[in-house]
Scaffold this motif. Structure first.
Motif, PDB file in Angstrom:
ATOM      1  N   ILE A  34      43.353  21.104  45.078  1.00 43.51           N
ATOM      2  CA  ILE A  34      43.215  22.548  44.972  1.00 43.51           C
ATOM      3  C   ILE A  34      42.140  22.853  43.943  1.00 43.51           C
ATOM      4  O   ILE A  34      42.358  22.746  42.748  1.00 43.51           O
ATOM      5  N   SER A  35      40.970  23.191  44.423  1.00 50.01           N
ATOM      6  CA  SER A  35      39.901  23.533  43.491  1.00 50.01           C
ATOM      7  C   SER A  35      39.536  24.992  43.713  1.00 50.01           C
ATOM      8  O   SER A  35      39.119  25.388  44.790  1.00 50.01           O
ATOM      9  N   ALA A  36      39.753  25.777  42.686  1.00 46.76           N
ATOM     10  CA  ALA A  36      39.448  27.208  42.763  1.00 46.76           C
ATOM     11  C   ALA A  36      38.226  27.485  41.893  1.00 46.76           C
ATOM     12  O   ALA A  36      38.045  26.848  40.857  1.00 46.76           O
ATOM     13  N   PRO A  37      37.378  28.402  42.307  1.00 45.06           N
ATOM     14  CA  PRO A  37      36.229  28.729  41.462  1.00 45.06           C
ATOM     15  C   PRO A  37      36.718  29.331  40.153  1.00 45.06           C
ATOM     16  O   PRO A  37      37.709  30.050  40.111  1.00 45.06           O
ATOM     17  N   GLU A  38      36.029  28.984  39.079  1.00 45.90           N
ATOM     18  CA  GLU A  38      36.418  29.513  37.780  1.00 45.90           C
ATOM     19  C   GLU A  38      36.126  30.994  37.717  1.00 45.90           C
ATOM     20  O   GLU A  38      35.092  31.460  38.179  1.00 45.90           O
ATOM     21  N   GLU A  39      37.068  31.722  37.135  1.00 42.94           N
ATOM     22  CA  GLU A  39      36.873  33.151  36.969  1.00 42.94           C
ATOM     23  C   GLU A  39      36.224  33.387  35.608  1.00 42.94           C
ATOM     24  O   GLU A  39      36.642  32.809  34.620  1.00 42.94           O
ATOM     25  N   CYS A  40      35.210  34.205  35.599  1.00 42.31           N
ATOM     26  CA  CYS A  40      34.638  34.546  34.307  1.00 42.31           C
ATOM     27  C   CYS A  40      34.788  36.051  34.136  1.00 42.31           C
ATOM     28  O   CYS A  40      34.577  36.827  35.064  1.00 42.31           O
ATOM     29  N   TYR A  41      35.221  36.440  32.978  1.00 42.01           N
ATOM     30  CA  TYR A  41      35.459  37.839  32.691  1.00 42.01           C
ATOM     31  C   TYR A  41      34.347  38.363  31.790  1.00 42.01           C
ATOM     32  O   TYR A  41      34.010  37.750  30.786  1.00 42.01           O
ATOM     33  N   THR A  42      33.820  39.494  32.159  1.00 39.44           N
ATOM     34  CA  THR A  42      32.779  40.108  31.358  1.00 39.44           C
ATOM     35  C   THR A  42      33.423  40.923  30.251  1.00 39.44           C
ATOM     36  O   THR A  42      34.618  41.228  30.278  1.00 39.44           O
ATOM     37  N   LEU A  43      32.616  41.293  29.282  1.00 44.58           N
ATOM     38  CA  LEU A  43      33.089  42.127  28.185  1.00 44.58           C
ATOM     39  C   LEU A  43      33.588  43.462  28.724  1.00 44.58           C
ATOM     40  O   LEU A  43      34.619  43.984  28.283  1.00 44.58           O
ATOM     41  N   ALA A  44      32.904  44.010  29.715  1.00 44.45           N
ATOM     42  CA  ALA A  44      33.317  45.285  30.312  1.00 44.45           C
ATOM     43  C   ALA A  44      34.688  45.143  30.972  1.00 44.45           C
ATOM     44  O   ALA A  44      35.535  46.038  30.859  1.00 44.45           O
ATOM     45  N   HIS A  45      34.916  44.017  31.652  1.00 53.60           N
ATOM     46  CA  HIS A  45      36.216  43.779  32.285  1.00 53.60           C
ATOM     47  C   HIS A  45      37.322  43.744  31.231  1.00 53.60           C
ATOM     48  O   HIS A  45      38.374  44.387  31.382  1.00 53.60           O
ATOM     49  N   GLU A  46      37.090  43.002  30.159  1.00 54.73           N
ATOM     50  CA  GLU A  46      38.094  42.905  29.095  1.00 54.73           C
ATOM     51  C   GLU A  46      38.353  44.263  28.450  1.00 54.73           C
ATOM     52  O   GLU A  46      39.502  44.595  28.137  1.00 54.73           O
ATOM     53  N   GLU A  47      37.310  45.058  28.262  1.00 60.34           N
ATOM     54  CA  GLU A  47      37.488  46.396  27.692  1.00 60.34           C
ATOM     55  C   GLU A  47      38.316  47.273  28.622  1.00 60.34           C
ATOM     56  O   GLU A  47      39.183  48.024  28.168  1.00 60.34           O
ATOM     57  N   ASN A  48      38.050  47.192  29.932  1.00 62.10           N
ATOM     58  CA  ASN A  48      38.815  47.982  30.897  1.00 62.10           C
ATOM     59  C   ASN A  48      40.282  47.576  30.895  1.00 62.10           C
ATOM     60  O   ASN A  48      41.173  48.433  30.910  1.00 62.10           O
ATOM     61  N   VAL A  49      40.551  46.288  30.879  1.00 60.70           N
ATOM     62  CA  VAL A  49      41.928  45.804  30.862  1.00 60.70           C
ATOM     63  C   VAL A  49      42.625  46.265  29.587  1.00 60.70           C
ATOM     64  O   VAL A  49      43.761  46.750  29.626  1.00 60.70           O
ATOM     65  N   ARG A  50      41.961  46.147  28.457  1.00 61.21           N
ATOM     66  CA  ARG A  50      42.547  46.569  27.186  1.00 61.21           C
ATOM     67  C   ARG A  50      42.841  48.073  27.198  1.00 61.21           C
ATOM     68  O   ARG A  50      43.909  48.516  26.776  1.00 61.21           O
ATOM     69  N   PHE A  51      41.893  48.874  27.722  1.00 58.46           N
ATOM     70  CA  PHE A  51      42.077  50.326  27.786  1.00 58.46           C
ATOM     71  C   PHE A  51      43.292  50.683  28.632  1.00 58.46           C
ATOM     72  O   PHE A  51      44.144  51.476  28.214  1.00 58.46           O
ATOM     73  N   VAL A  52      43.394  50.101  29.831  1.00 57.23           N
ATOM     74  CA  VAL A  52      44.514  50.414  30.726  1.00 57.23           C
ATOM     75  C   VAL A  52      45.827  49.957  30.089  1.00 57.23           C
ATOM     76  O   VAL A  52      46.823  50.684  30.112  1.00 57.23           O
ATOM     77  N   TYR A  53      45.833  48.771  29.491  1.00 54.09           N
ATOM     78  CA  TYR A  53      47.054  48.257  28.867  1.00 54.09           C
ATOM     79  C   TYR A  53      47.519  49.183  27.740  1.00 54.09           C
ATOM     80  O   TYR A  53      48.697  49.561  27.679  1.00 54.09           O
ATOM     81  N   GLU A  54      46.604  49.548  26.857  1.00 58.47           N
ATOM     82  CA  GLU A  54      46.972  50.400  25.726  1.00 58.47           C
ATOM     83  C   GLU A  54      47.417  51.785  26.194  1.00 58.47           C
ATOM     84  O   GLU A  54      48.385  52.344  25.659  1.00 58.47           O
ATOM     85  N   ALA A  55      46.733  52.337  27.199  1.00 57.97           N
ATOM     86  CA  ALA A  55      47.121  53.653  27.721  1.00 57.97           C
ATOM     87  C   ALA A  55      48.515  53.582  28.336  1.00 57.97           C
ATOM     88  O   ALA A  55      49.336  54.487  28.143  1.00 57.97           O
ATOM     89  N   TRP A  56      48.808  52.502  29.064  1.00 56.70           N
ATOM     90  CA  TRP A  56      50.121  52.373  29.676  1.00 56.70           C
ATOM     91  C   TRP A  56      51.208  52.207  28.617  1.00 56.70           C
ATOM     92  O   TRP A  56      52.313  52.743  28.756  1.00 56.70           O
ATOM     93  N   GLN A  57      50.910  51.484  27.545  1.00 55.65           N
ATOM     94  CA  GLN A  57      51.878  51.331  26.452  1.00 55.65           C
ATOM     95  C   GLN A  57      52.219  52.693  25.852  1.00 55.65           C
ATOM     96  O   GLN A  57      53.376  52.977  25.537  1.00 55.65           O
ATOM     97  N   GLN A  58      51.206  53.559  25.702  1.00 57.47           N
ATOM     98  CA  GLN A  58      51.447  54.906  25.169  1.00 57.47           C
ATOM     99  C   GLN A  58      52.336  55.707  26.108  1.00 57.47           C
ATOM    100  O   GLN A  58      53.255  56.409  25.668  1.00 57.47           O
TER     101      GLN A  58
END
Length: 100
Positions: free
Chosen positions: A23-47
């Motif tokens: 099972i060889s899957a291509p490596e996922e690379c996350y951009t800074l924008a992706h990480e910022e979006n995930v952090r924003f949604v996570y923090e907003a949902w926590q609120q």
């Protein structure tokens, strides 16, 4: 009784070499924008969750409102949500059994 869930534990946190070859899957690379979006949604949902908890306990008179249908849709009477963990486990086992 509900079906038991499959749990896969890795030995020493590592995958067996055989599975890495099969099972060889291509490596996922996350951009800074992706990480910022995930952090924003996570923090907003926590609120939102904190505000919902506060409104349930009577701390706040305003805030988010949880939607609940007053009259359920008859077309969804037999709806059963999918258990994604179980589905992924079945897919994983099928790949192993088929030698993919």
């Amino acid at each position: 009784s509900p079906a038991q869930k499959l749990v896969f534990n890795r030995v020493n946190g590592k995958r067996p070499p055989l599975l890495l070859q099969q099972i060889s899957a291509p490596e996922e690379c996350y951009t800074l924008a992706h990480e910022e979006n995930v952090r924003f949604v996570y923090e907003a949902w926590q609120q939102v969750e904190q505000q919902l908890d506060g409104s349930r306990s009577g701390e706040s008179a305003c805030g988010p409102v949880q939607y609940v249908e007053k009259t359920p849709n008859p077309g969804l009477k037999n709806f059963v949500p999918i258990d994604l963990e179980e589905w992924w486990a079945q897919q994983f086992l099928a790949k192993i059994e088929n030698g993919l």
